[in-house]
Write a protein that holds these residues in place. Structure first.
Motif, PDB file in Angstrom:
ATOM      1  N   ALA A 302       0.861  -1.180   0.000  1.00  0.00           N
ATOM      2  CA  ALA A 302       0.000   0.000   0.000  1.00  0.00           C
ATOM      3  C   ALA A 302       0.895   1.226   0.000  1.00  0.00           C
ATOM      4  CB  ALA A 302      -0.915   0.005   1.231  1.00  0.00           C
ATOM      5  N   GLY A 303       0.499   2.274  -0.733  1.00  0.00           N
ATOM      6  CA  GLY A 303       1.363   3.446  -0.762  1.00  0.00           C
ATOM      7  C   GLY A 303       0.729   4.676  -1.372  1.00  0.00           C
ATOM      8  N   ILE A 304       1.440   5.805  -1.212  1.00  0.00           N
ATOM      9  CA  ILE A 304       0.970   7.118  -1.649  1.00  0.00           C
ATOM     10  C   ILE A 304       1.337   7.340  -3.112  1.00  0.00           C
ATOM     11  CG2 ILE A 304       1.106   9.593  -1.216  1.00  0.00           C
ATOM     12  CD1 ILE A 304       2.240   8.804   1.597  1.00  0.00           C
ATOM     13  N   CYS A 305       0.381   7.795  -3.902  1.00  0.00           N
ATOM     14  CA  CYS A 305       0.646   8.105  -5.309  1.00  0.00           C
ATOM     15  C   CYS A 305       1.488   9.386  -5.399  1.00  0.00           C
ATOM     16  CB  CYS A 305      -0.654   8.296  -6.077  1.00  0.00           C
ATOM     17  SG  CYS A 305      -1.717   6.837  -6.085  1.00  0.00           S
ATOM     18  N   PRO A 306       2.699   9.310  -5.960  1.00  0.00           N
ATOM     19  CA  PRO A 306       3.555  10.491  -6.017  1.00  0.00           C
ATOM     20  C   PRO A 306       3.328  11.367  -7.242  1.00  0.00           C
ATOM     21  CG  PRO A 306       4.768   8.565  -6.723  1.00  0.00           C
ATOM     22  CD  PRO A 306       3.392   8.087  -6.372  1.00  0.00           C
ATOM     23  N   PHE A 307       2.418  10.936  -8.121  1.00  0.00           N
ATOM     24  CA  PHE A 307       2.115  11.679  -9.346  1.00  0.00           C
ATOM     25  C   PHE A 307       0.786  11.179  -9.890  1.00  0.00           C
ATOM     26  CE2 PHE A 307       5.546   8.479 -10.119  1.00  0.00           C
ATOM     27  CZ  PHE A 307       4.724   7.445 -10.528  1.00  0.00           C
ATOM     28  N   ASP A 308       0.257  11.862 -10.903  1.00  0.00           N
ATOM     29  CA  ASP A 308      -0.907  11.349 -11.619  1.00  0.00           C
ATOM     30  C   ASP A 308      -0.458  10.152 -12.455  1.00  0.00           C
ATOM     31  OD1 ASP A 308      -2.149  13.546 -10.573  1.00  0.00           O
ATOM     32  OD2 ASP A 308      -2.506  14.560 -12.476  1.00  0.00           O
ATOM     33  N   GLY A 309      -1.313   9.141 -12.564  1.00  0.00           N
ATOM     34  CA  GLY A 309      -0.928   7.976 -13.348  1.00  0.00           C
ATOM     35  C   GLY A 309      -2.049   6.983 -13.483  1.00  0.00           C
ATOM     36  N   VAL A 310      -1.674   5.741 -13.775  1.00  0.00           N
ATOM     37  CA  VAL A 310      -2.657   4.681 -13.978  1.00  0.00           C
ATOM     38  C   VAL A 310      -2.257   3.430 -13.211  1.00  0.00           C
ATOM     39  CG1 VAL A 310      -3.370   5.508 -16.255  1.00  0.00           C
ATOM     40  CG2 VAL A 310      -1.504   3.845 -16.091  1.00  0.00           C
ATOM     41  N   SER A 311      -3.268   2.638 -12.909  1.00  0.00           N
ATOM     42  CA  SER A 311      -3.060   1.319 -12.319  1.00  0.00           C
ATOM     43  C   SER A 311      -4.138   0.412 -12.887  1.00  0.00           C
ATOM     44  CB  SER A 311      -3.108   1.385 -10.792  1.00  0.00           C
ATOM     45  OG  SER A 311      -2.660   0.165 -10.228  1.00  0.00           O
ATOM     46  N   ASN A 312      -4.286  -0.762 -12.282  1.00  0.00           N
ATOM     47  CA  ASN A 312      -5.354  -1.662 -12.727  1.00  0.00           C
ATOM     48  C   ASN A 312      -6.208  -2.062 -11.537  1.00  0.00           C
ATOM     49  OD1 ASN A 312      -3.789  -3.553 -11.367  1.00  0.00           O
ATOM     50  ND2 ASN A 312      -2.837  -4.330 -13.225  1.00  0.00           N
ATOM     51  N   THR A 313      -7.130  -2.963 -11.746  1.00  0.00           N
ATOM     52  CA  THR A 313      -8.107  -3.297 -10.711  1.00  0.00           C
ATOM     53  C   THR A 313      -7.543  -4.200  -9.620  1.00  0.00           C
ATOM     54  OG1 THR A 313      -8.925  -5.040 -12.193  1.00  0.00           O
ATOM     55  CG2 THR A 313     -10.127  -2.947 -12.179  1.00  0.00           C
ATOM     56  N   SER A 314      -6.248  -4.478  -9.650  1.00  0.00           N
ATOM     57  CA  SER A 314      -5.645  -5.263  -8.574  1.00  0.00           C
ATOM     58  C   SER A 314      -5.367  -4.398  -7.346  1.00  0.00           C
ATOM     59  CB  SER A 314      -4.341  -5.919  -9.052  1.00  0.00           C
ATOM     60  OG  SER A 314      -3.382  -4.935  -9.382  1.00  0.00           O
ATOM     61  N   VAL A 315      -5.613  -3.084  -7.462  1.00  0.00           N
ATOM     62  CA  VAL A 315      -5.448  -2.194  -6.319  1.00  0.00           C
ATOM     63  C   VAL A 315      -6.721  -1.379  -6.116  1.00  0.00           C
ATOM     64  CG1 VAL A 315      -2.958  -1.989  -6.675  1.00  0.00           C
ATOM     65  CG2 VAL A 315      -4.473  -0.278  -7.655  1.00  0.00           C
ATOM     66  N   PHE A 316      -6.977  -1.009  -4.864  1.00  0.00           N
ATOM     67  CA  PHE A 316      -8.016  -0.022  -4.568  1.00  0.00           C
ATOM     68  C   PHE A 316      -7.362   1.354  -4.626  1.00  0.00           C
ATOM     69  CE2 PHE A 316      -9.829  -3.365  -1.455  1.00  0.00           C
ATOM     70  CZ  PHE A 316     -10.480  -4.024  -2.490  1.00  0.00           C
ATOM     71  N   ILE A 317      -8.025   2.288  -5.287  1.00  0.00           N
ATOM     72  CA  ILE A 317      -7.554   3.675  -5.319  1.00  0.00           C
ATOM     73  C   ILE A 317      -8.433   4.480  -4.367  1.00  0.00           C
ATOM     74  CG2 ILE A 317      -7.134   5.695  -6.753  1.00  0.00           C
ATOM     75  CD1 ILE A 317      -6.967   3.799  -9.167  1.00  0.00           C
ATOM     76  N   LEU A 318      -7.839   4.992  -3.292  1.00  0.00           N
ATOM     77  CA  LEU A 318      -8.585   5.728  -2.274  1.00  0.00           C
ATOM     78  C   LEU A 318      -8.243   7.209  -2.347  1.00  0.00           C
ATOM     79  CD1 LEU A 318      -8.002   3.314   0.755  1.00  0.00           C
ATOM     80  CD2 LEU A 318      -9.923   3.343  -0.835  1.00  0.00           C
ATOM     81  N   ARG A 319      -9.259   8.043  -2.241  1.00  0.00           N
ATOM     82  CA  ARG A 319      -9.074   9.494  -2.282  1.00  0.00           C
ATOM     83  C   ARG A 319      -9.825  10.122  -1.118  1.00  0.00           C
ATOM     84  NH1 ARG A 319     -10.443  11.733  -7.918  1.00  0.00           N
ATOM     85  NH2 ARG A 319      -8.555  10.500  -8.356  1.00  0.00           N
ATOM     86  N   SER A 320      -9.144  10.962  -0.357  1.00  0.00           N
ATOM     87  CA  SER A 320      -9.779  11.573   0.810  1.00  0.00           C
ATOM     88  C   SER A 320     -10.857  12.563   0.374  1.00  0.00           C
ATOM     89  CB  SER A 320      -8.737  12.286   1.675  1.00  0.00           C
ATOM     90  OG  SER A 320      -8.158  13.357   0.978  1.00  0.00           O
ATOM     91  N   ILE A 321     -11.937  12.603   1.128  1.00  0.00           N
ATOM     92  CA  ILE A 321     -13.009  13.560   0.858  1.00  0.00           C
ATOM     93  C   ILE A 321     -12.567  14.957   1.280  1.00  0.00           C
ATOM     94  CG2 ILE A 321     -15.383  14.199   1.458  1.00  0.00           C
ATOM     95  CD1 ILE A 321     -15.918  11.158   1.818  1.00  0.00           C
ATOM     96  N   GLU A 322     -11.883  15.036   2.429  1.00  0.00           N
ATOM     97  CA  GLU A 322     -11.320  16.299   2.911  1.00  0.00           C
ATOM     98  C   GLU A 322      -9.792  16.215   2.843  1.00  0.00           C
ATOM     99  OE1 GLU A 322     -12.976  18.886   3.707  1.00  0.00           O
ATOM    100  OE2 GLU A 322     -15.004  18.207   4.214  1.00  0.00           O
ATOM    101  N   ASP A 323      -9.157  17.297   2.472  1.00  0.00           N
ATOM    102  CA  ASP A 323      -7.699  17.290   2.333  1.00  0.00           C
ATOM    103  C   ASP A 323      -7.009  16.893   3.633  1.00  0.00           C
ATOM    104  OD1 ASP A 323      -5.148  18.222   0.812  1.00  0.00           O
ATOM    105  OD2 ASP A 323      -5.075  19.319   2.716  1.00  0.00           O
TER     106      ASP A 323
END
Length: 390
Positions: A302-323
């Protein structure tokens, strides 16, 4: 021979691989059984998955490793390189050893094998579909231009100095990550400040932060939690992103982070490929999103995305609602508690996977916004210094 084109066979006394078969492991043993995935950052590395053997087993399977030996992974995990430094180990078949003769400096050979030209050569010539394999013959036959010894040492010194600096930075970054995780666990898992106040002890925190913690634990559906905190789920503070490409859109040049490029037990993502490697199930992520490896969660990826990019469905992409909840999500989602639950609720034997429906049902104690904002202010500078590729 220096200054001419040579093969690895010509500059080594011997090139061989490790033990074919399985040694007799022992819980009482203290000699590591090393495979290709134990060769990391130019060194032999042991971890929680490493098996051990006893002295008598070592005597049976010890190979001719010496102070001029370089190790290379050739089966399964291909291309890892390490300089042998006298460690007492038993070598498995997924690694091979190259004993340098006097024509080549061992540390120069390490960088030759790590170079993209050699790495490309072995990956293009490897055989096998599920498990890749590089033959010893191909390793022996590899040709390159051999500089004179003084140039070899100069090259190795320059590259070694850079590697040493990278290693220092890596250790510093790991320390910062460990501190951030320790604060999260103390405040939001073990509730140390709450327990201290309940027992009349000082919390050790500045008053403006200490005052934000209650002085009582109360019963809830998930056990004792601080009074006034909410028993909730991840959807309260984050959303799962499933933004896919439309027909005709091109993602081939986007930066790719998939499970193979995510380290275990570290939120620093510092490797990427190209989107062209993916043909289907391509999902977009944004800088500061969080990736959680849903397949084989026992790898703790598990880790922090350091840039905009792409992945596949083998990972969950989580985004905070509040900064201000970014750091809470990072450290909650990478906590041992979440990984242990994910392992428990995974389906499948050969390739267990945690489904989103189960993952989003995990409950935890959530403090109020004011405390979460203070946590973010304290931890964000640490997280931003973690050496993620930008």
């Amino acid at each position: 021979m220096t200054g001419s084109r040579v093969s690895l066979q010509q500059v080594t006394d011997r090139i061989g691989d490790g033990l074919h078969g399985t040694p007799k492991y022992s819980e009482m043993g203290d000699i590591p059984f090393i495979n290709g995935n134990n060769l990391k950052s130019g060194r032999i590395s042991v971890d929680a998955k490493t098996r051990y053997v006893c002295e008598d087993e070592y005597e049976k399977h010890a190979k001719s490793l010496n102070e001029r030996t370089v190790l290379l992974s050739i089966n399964g995990t291909i291309g890892n390189v390490a300089q042998y430094r006298g460690e007492k180990v038993v070598l498995g078949k997924s690694a091979c050893y190259l004993n340098c003769n006097e024509e080549i400096a061992p540390r120069f050979l390490v960088y030759l094998l790590k170079d993209r030209v050699f790495q490309g050569h072995i990956k293009q010539t490897a055989t096998g579909t599920t498990i890749k394999n590089v033959s010893l013959a191909l390793v022996r036959e590899y040709e390159f231009d051999l500089p004179n010894m003084s140039d070899q040492r100069a090259i190795a010194h320059i590259l070694g100095t850079l590697d040493d600096k990278i290693e220092v930075n890596r250790k510093m970054n790991q320390t910062l990550e460990d501190i951030a995780k320790a604060i999260f666990k103390s405040w939001f898992v073990d509730f140390d400040p709450v327990r201290a106040k309940a027992e009349g002890r000082p919390t050790g925190l500045p008053p403006e932060i200490s005052d934000l913690f209650p002085d009582q634990l109360v019963d809830s559906e998930i056990g004792e939690i601080p009074k006034g905190w909410e028993s909730t789920r991840i959807s309260k503070i984050a959303k799962k992103v499933s933004e896919k490409y439309k027909k005709g859109e091109d993602w081939s040049e986007e930066k790719l982070i998939d499970l193979s490029r995510m380290p275990s037990k570290s939120i620093a993502l510092n490797a990427h490929g190209k989107g062209a490697e993916l043909s289907t199930s391509v999902c977009k992520f944004k800088k500061y999103d969080f990736l959680f490896g849903s397949i084989r969660p026992y790898f703790y990826k598990a880790g922090i995305c350091p840039f905009d990019g792409v992945s596949n469905t083998s990972v969950f992409i989580l985004r905070s609602i509040e900064d201000f909840d970014r750091e809470f999500i990072y450290l909650y989602s990478s906590s041992d508690q979440v990984f242990e639950q994910s392992i428990q609720y995974s389906d499948g034997t050969k390739m267990p996977i945690i489904k989103w429906q189960d993952f989003q049902d995990f409950s935890f104690a959530l403090p109020d916004k004011t405390l979460r904002k203070h946590f973010s202010e304290i931890v964000r500078p640490m997280v931003e210094k973690v050496d993620v590729q930008r």
